[in-house]
Every structure is written in C-alpha cells, then in structure tokens.
Design a protein around this motif. Structure first.
Motif, PDB file in Angstrom:
ATOM      1  N   VAL A  31     -33.185 -61.282  75.333  1.00  0.00           N
ATOM      2  CA  VAL A  31     -34.143 -61.957  74.420  1.00  0.00           C
ATOM      3  C   VAL A  31     -35.384 -60.830  74.047  1.00  0.00           C
ATOM      4  CG1 VAL A  31     -33.563 -64.031  76.035  1.00  0.00           C
ATOM      5  CG2 VAL A  31     -35.239 -62.418  76.410  1.00  0.00           C
ATOM      6  N   SER A  32     -35.015 -59.847  73.992  1.00  0.00           N
ATOM      7  CA  SER A  32     -36.260 -58.843  73.342  1.00  0.00           C
ATOM      8  C   SER A  32     -36.568 -59.194  72.077  1.00  0.00           C
ATOM      9  CB  SER A  32     -35.789 -57.493  73.570  1.00  0.00           C
ATOM     10  OG  SER A  32     -34.776 -57.052  72.987  1.00  0.00           O
ATOM     11  N   PRO A  33     -35.584 -59.611  71.297  1.00  0.00           N
ATOM     12  CA  PRO A  33     -36.283 -59.822  69.832  1.00  0.00           C
ATOM     13  C   PRO A  33     -37.107 -61.066  69.843  1.00  0.00           C
ATOM     14  CG  PRO A  33     -33.924 -59.600  69.732  1.00  0.00           C
ATOM     15  CD  PRO A  33     -34.072 -59.598  71.161  1.00  0.00           C
ATOM     16  N   MET A  34     -37.113 -62.114  70.786  1.00  0.00           N
ATOM     17  CA  MET A  34     -38.009 -62.994  71.016  1.00  0.00           C
ATOM     18  C   MET A  34     -39.501 -62.460  71.156  1.00  0.00           C
ATOM     19  SD  MET A  34     -36.421 -66.039  73.441  1.00  0.00           S
ATOM     20  CE  MET A  34     -35.054 -66.938  72.898  1.00  0.00           C
ATOM     21  N   GLY A  35     -39.255 -61.415  71.776  1.00  0.00           N
ATOM     22  CA  GLY A  35     -40.776 -60.885  72.128  1.00  0.00           C
ATOM     23  C   GLY A  35     -41.511 -60.403  70.803  1.00  0.00           C
ATOM     24  N   ILE A  36     -40.769 -59.709  70.025  1.00  0.00           N
ATOM     25  CA  ILE A  36     -41.066 -59.236  68.624  1.00  0.00           C
ATOM     26  C   ILE A  36     -41.552 -60.614  67.584  1.00  0.00           C
ATOM     27  CG2 ILE A  36     -40.448 -58.007  66.556  1.00  0.00           C
ATOM     28  CD1 ILE A  36     -38.818 -56.329  68.457  1.00  0.00           C
ATOM     29  N   PHE A  37     -40.470 -61.385  67.380  1.00  0.00           N
ATOM     30  CA  PHE A  37     -40.573 -62.358  66.377  1.00  0.00           C
ATOM     31  C   PHE A  37     -41.512 -63.445  66.873  1.00  0.00           C
ATOM     32  CE2 PHE A  37     -36.776 -60.151  65.141  1.00  0.00           C
ATOM     33  CZ  PHE A  37     -37.129 -60.006  63.742  1.00  0.00           C
ATOM     34  N   GLY A  38     -41.821 -63.635  68.276  1.00  0.00           N
ATOM     35  CA  GLY A  38     -42.558 -64.714  68.844  1.00  0.00           C
ATOM     36  C   GLY A  38     -44.166 -64.231  68.450  1.00  0.00           C
ATOM     37  N   ARG A  39     -44.110 -62.878  68.677  1.00  0.00           N
ATOM     38  CA  ARG A  39     -45.656 -62.233  68.352  1.00  0.00           C
ATOM     39  C   ARG A  39     -45.983 -62.329  66.948  1.00  0.00           C
ATOM     40  NH1 ARG A  39     -43.792 -59.652  72.662  1.00  0.00           N
ATOM     41  NH2 ARG A  39     -45.206 -59.960  74.703  1.00  0.00           N
ATOM     42  N   TYR A  61     -44.822 -64.387  64.430  1.00  0.00           N
ATOM     43  CA  TYR A  61     -44.944 -65.846  64.218  1.00  0.00           C
ATOM     44  C   TYR A  61     -46.350 -66.200  64.635  1.00  0.00           C
ATOM     45  CZ  TYR A  61     -45.037 -70.855  64.499  1.00  0.00           C
ATOM     46  OH  TYR A  61     -45.456 -71.997  64.266  1.00  0.00           O
ATOM     47  N   ARG A  62     -46.738 -65.824  65.816  1.00  0.00           N
ATOM     48  CA  ARG A  62     -48.199 -66.218  66.561  1.00  0.00           C
ATOM     49  C   ARG A  62     -49.294 -65.559  65.607  1.00  0.00           C
ATOM     50  NH1 ARG A  62     -48.306 -68.294  72.181  1.00  0.00           N
ATOM     51  NH2 ARG A  62     -46.212 -69.220  72.332  1.00  0.00           N
ATOM     52  N   ILE A  63     -49.191 -64.116  65.220  1.00  0.00           N
ATOM     53  CA  ILE A  63     -50.127 -63.710  64.511  1.00  0.00           C
ATOM     54  C   ILE A  63     -50.199 -64.132  63.255  1.00  0.00           C
ATOM     55  CG2 ILE A  63     -50.637 -61.305  63.267  1.00  0.00           C
ATOM     56  CD1 ILE A  63     -49.206 -60.210  65.777  1.00  0.00           C
ATOM     57  N   THR A  64     -48.939 -64.586  62.628  1.00  0.00           N
ATOM     58  CA  THR A  64     -49.042 -65.103  61.316  1.00  0.00           C
ATOM     59  C   THR A  64     -49.688 -66.508  61.236  1.00  0.00           C
ATOM     60  OG1 THR A  64     -46.988 -63.901  60.754  1.00  0.00           O
ATOM     61  CG2 THR A  64     -47.428 -65.934  59.429  1.00  0.00           C
ATOM     62  N   ARG A  65     -49.401 -67.094  62.455  1.00  0.00           N
ATOM     63  CA  ARG A  65     -50.085 -68.441  62.469  1.00  0.00           C
ATOM     64  C   ARG A  65     -51.585 -68.447  62.395  1.00  0.00           C
ATOM     65  NH1 ARG A  65     -47.994 -72.354  66.734  1.00  0.00           N
ATOM     66  NH2 ARG A  65     -49.859 -72.713  67.556  1.00  0.00           N
ATOM     67  N   ALA A  66     -52.090 -67.452  63.531  1.00  0.00           N
ATOM     68  CA  ALA A  66     -53.302 -67.230  63.900  1.00  0.00           C
ATOM     69  C   ALA A  66     -54.049 -66.834  62.522  1.00  0.00           C
ATOM     70  CB  ALA A  66     -53.627 -66.450  64.916  1.00  0.00           C
ATOM     71  N   MET A  67     -53.374 -65.985  61.969  1.00  0.00           N
ATOM     72  CA  MET A  67     -54.222 -65.170  60.794  1.00  0.00           C
ATOM     73  C   MET A  67     -54.351 -66.166  59.589  1.00  0.00           C
ATOM     74  SD  MET A  67     -55.707 -62.400  61.562  1.00  0.00           S
ATOM     75  CE  MET A  67     -56.145 -61.944  59.895  1.00  0.00           C
ATOM     76  N   GLY A  68     -53.148 -67.056  59.445  1.00  0.00           N
ATOM     77  CA  GLY A  68     -53.554 -67.831  58.381  1.00  0.00           C
ATOM     78  C   GLY A  68     -54.199 -68.918  58.314  1.00  0.00           C
ATOM     79  N   GLU A  69     -54.388 -69.257  59.756  1.00  0.00           N
ATOM     80  CA  GLU A  69     -55.509 -70.361  59.992  1.00  0.00           C
ATOM     81  C   GLU A  69     -56.879 -69.600  59.678  1.00  0.00           C
ATOM     82  OE1 GLU A  69     -54.799 -71.757  63.870  1.00  0.00           O
ATOM     83  OE2 GLU A  69     -53.121 -72.838  63.401  1.00  0.00           O
ATOM     84  N   GLU A  70     -57.078 -68.472  60.062  1.00  0.00           N
ATOM     85  CA  GLU A  70     -58.275 -67.753  59.930  1.00  0.00           C
ATOM     86  C   GLU A  70     -58.766 -67.435  58.344  1.00  0.00           C
ATOM     87  OE1 GLU A  70     -61.874 -66.191  60.841  1.00  0.00           O
ATOM     88  OE2 GLU A  70     -60.658 -67.155  62.187  1.00  0.00           O
ATOM     89  N   MET A  71     -57.635 -67.177  57.601  1.00  0.00           N
ATOM     90  CA  MET A  71     -57.609 -66.902  56.372  1.00  0.00           C
ATOM     91  C   MET A  71     -58.088 -68.324  55.438  1.00  0.00           C
ATOM     92  SD  MET A  71     -57.737 -63.613  56.059  1.00  0.00           S
ATOM     93  CE  MET A  71     -57.718 -63.202  54.755  1.00  0.00           C
ATOM     94  N   ASP A  72     -57.308 -69.285  55.943  1.00  0.00           N
ATOM     95  CA  ASP A  72     -57.673 -70.727  55.323  1.00  0.00           C
ATOM     96  C   ASP A  72     -59.344 -71.050  55.371  1.00  0.00           C
ATOM     97  OD1 ASP A  72     -55.025 -71.225  54.726  1.00  0.00           O
ATOM     98  OD2 ASP A  72     -54.790 -72.362  56.558  1.00  0.00           O
ATOM     99  N   ARG A  73     -59.744 -70.801  56.653  1.00  0.00           N
ATOM    100  CA  ARG A  73     -61.260 -70.805  56.986  1.00  0.00           C
ATOM    101  C   ARG A  73     -62.021 -70.126  55.961  1.00  0.00           C
ATOM    102  NH1 ARG A  73     -59.279 -72.032  61.981  1.00  0.00           N
ATOM    103  NH2 ARG A  73     -59.737 -69.504  62.552  1.00  0.00           N
ATOM    104  N   THR A  74     -61.488 -68.951  55.857  1.00  0.00           N
ATOM    105  CA  THR A  74     -62.421 -67.938  54.933  1.00  0.00           C
ATOM    106  C   THR A  74     -62.349 -68.293  53.547  1.00  0.00           C
ATOM    107  OG1 THR A  74     -61.791 -66.092  56.496  1.00  0.00           O
ATOM    108  CG2 THR A  74     -62.570 -65.606  54.410  1.00  0.00           C
ATOM    109  N   TYR A  75     -61.224 -68.577  52.975  1.00  0.00           N
ATOM    110  CA  TYR A  75     -61.315 -69.021  51.463  1.00  0.00           C
ATOM    111  C   TYR A  75     -61.679 -70.028  51.419  1.00  0.00           C
ATOM    112  CZ  TYR A  75     -58.109 -64.764  51.346  1.00  0.00           C
ATOM    113  OH  TYR A  75     -57.619 -63.463  51.532  1.00  0.00           O
ATOM    114  N   ALA A  76     -61.619 -71.360  52.358  1.00  0.00           N
ATOM    115  CA  ALA A  76     -62.237 -72.510  52.082  1.00  0.00           C
ATOM    116  C   ALA A  76     -63.685 -72.593  51.660  1.00  0.00           C
ATOM    117  CB  ALA A  76     -62.126 -73.244  53.187  1.00  0.00           C
ATOM    118  N   ARG A  77     -64.591 -71.480  51.988  1.00  0.00           N
ATOM    119  CA  ARG A  77     -65.834 -71.104  51.830  1.00  0.00           C
ATOM    120  C   ARG A  77     -66.041 -70.827  50.305  1.00  0.00           C
ATOM    121  NH1 ARG A  77     -66.225 -66.944  56.179  1.00  0.00           N
ATOM    122  NH2 ARG A  77     -66.728 -65.502  54.402  1.00  0.00           N
ATOM    123  N   TYR A  78     -65.130 -70.347  49.971  1.00  0.00           N
ATOM    124  CA  TYR A  78     -65.179 -70.420  48.326  1.00  0.00           C
ATOM    125  C   TYR A  78     -64.524 -71.524  47.429  1.00  0.00           C
ATOM    126  CZ  TYR A  78     -66.453 -65.728  49.921  1.00  0.00           C
ATOM    127  OH  TYR A  78     -67.119 -64.592  50.519  1.00  0.00           O
TER     128      TYR A  78
END
Length: 165
Positions: free
Chosen positions: A26-34, A36-53
């Motif tokens: 299950v080692s690929p789950m460790g890579i792709f799970g992270r 995915y989680r990074i992408t989701r968290a950063m996507g939300e942060e970037m959404d908030r950042t660009y919403a200011r504009y």
C-alpha cells in the motif's frame, strides 16, 4: 524527528490497510494520499487568496495565462483552452465573467474573420500582478519547512512522477 513521532493521517490509513491486508503493497497510497491532501489544502488556500481580488482560481489561470504570454498579452480562446486544458464551453463562461469585470476584452481577430482575440486590460494587468504575488507568498509559506535542497529534490521527483503518468 523520528519516524514514529512524524506520523500523519495517511500513515494511519496505510497502517490500517497493512493490518487487514498485509499481502498488499500500500506504499503508493502514502504518496498519492499526501499529494491529494496537499492539493486540496493548497487549492482551498489559493481560492481564499484569489477571492480577495474578486476572482476564482480558474479565472486567475485565464488572466495569468494572458499575462505570462508577454506583450501584447493576447491569445485566441482556442490557445487559452489548450493551455488550460478546458473545453471551449468552459472557457466561454470564464471569459464572459472576466470581460464583464473589465479584466479582459475580446475583439475580432484581424487575421481570421471567424476568430477572436482575448487581451488583458490595464485593470486585469494590475490585478494579476498583485494576485500572483499574493499566491506566491502562500506557496512560499507552504514550502517554508523544506530546505532549498529538499524543495529542489521534491521538484525533480514530482517532475519524474508526472512524466510517468
């Protein structure tokens, strides 16, 4: 920091799979799970950042693509669609909203009677130049826990992974 004290939620998931299906790698789950989680968290942060504009991440991508194309900051809707991997219908909606906001304009293509050219406006240029700096600040903060060497290694590994998919 030891391996045991640096565990995260993805480690818990893979440990559960190891417990119930020990024969699986299950080692690929460790890579792709992270990833995915990074992408989701950063996507939300970037959404908030660009919403200011007053723009979404997708709208940022359109205006940023025009900006980084260089002067005269003009591309066809087809070129934008190809660069952003969007359907022409999806692109039309974004262009409508951005044009209404005064961030870009569409004009007939002087070289093709059926074509259009999309050009960033002065307002759009000013907005994207501020928004890109704000977005980079968020990204730099997210990478602050890595050394320059680690960030370089990560870039190379992700490039290699992307080429493989």
């Amino acid at each position: 920091m030891s391996e045991l004290t640096n565990r995260d939620a993805v480690d818990a998931i893979t440990a559960q799979w190891n417990a119930v299906r020990p024969e699986l790698d299950v080692s690929p789950m460790g890579i792709f799970g992270r990833i995915y989680r990074i992408t989701r968290a950063m996507g939300e942060e970037m959404d908030r950042t660009y919403a200011r504009y007053g723009i979404s991440r997708g709208e940022f991508d359109v205006v940023a693509t025009l900006r980084r194309s260089g002067e005269p900051y003009t591309l066809s809707p087809r070129q934008l669609s190809a660069t952003l991997m969007l359907t022409t219908g999806g692109m039309t909606g974004r262009l409508d909203k951005l044009e209404k906001a005064g961030l870009l304009c569409r004009k007939p293509d002087p070289h093709d009677r059926r074509g259009l050219q999309v050009t960033i406006t002065e307002k759009g240029l000013a907005l994207i130049d501020e928004a890109v700096v704000a977005g980079l600040e968020v990204q730099h903060r997210a990478l602050a826990g890595l050394t320059e060497e680690e960030a370089g290694q990560l870039t190379g590994l992700l490039r290699k992974l992307l080429a493989g998919v």
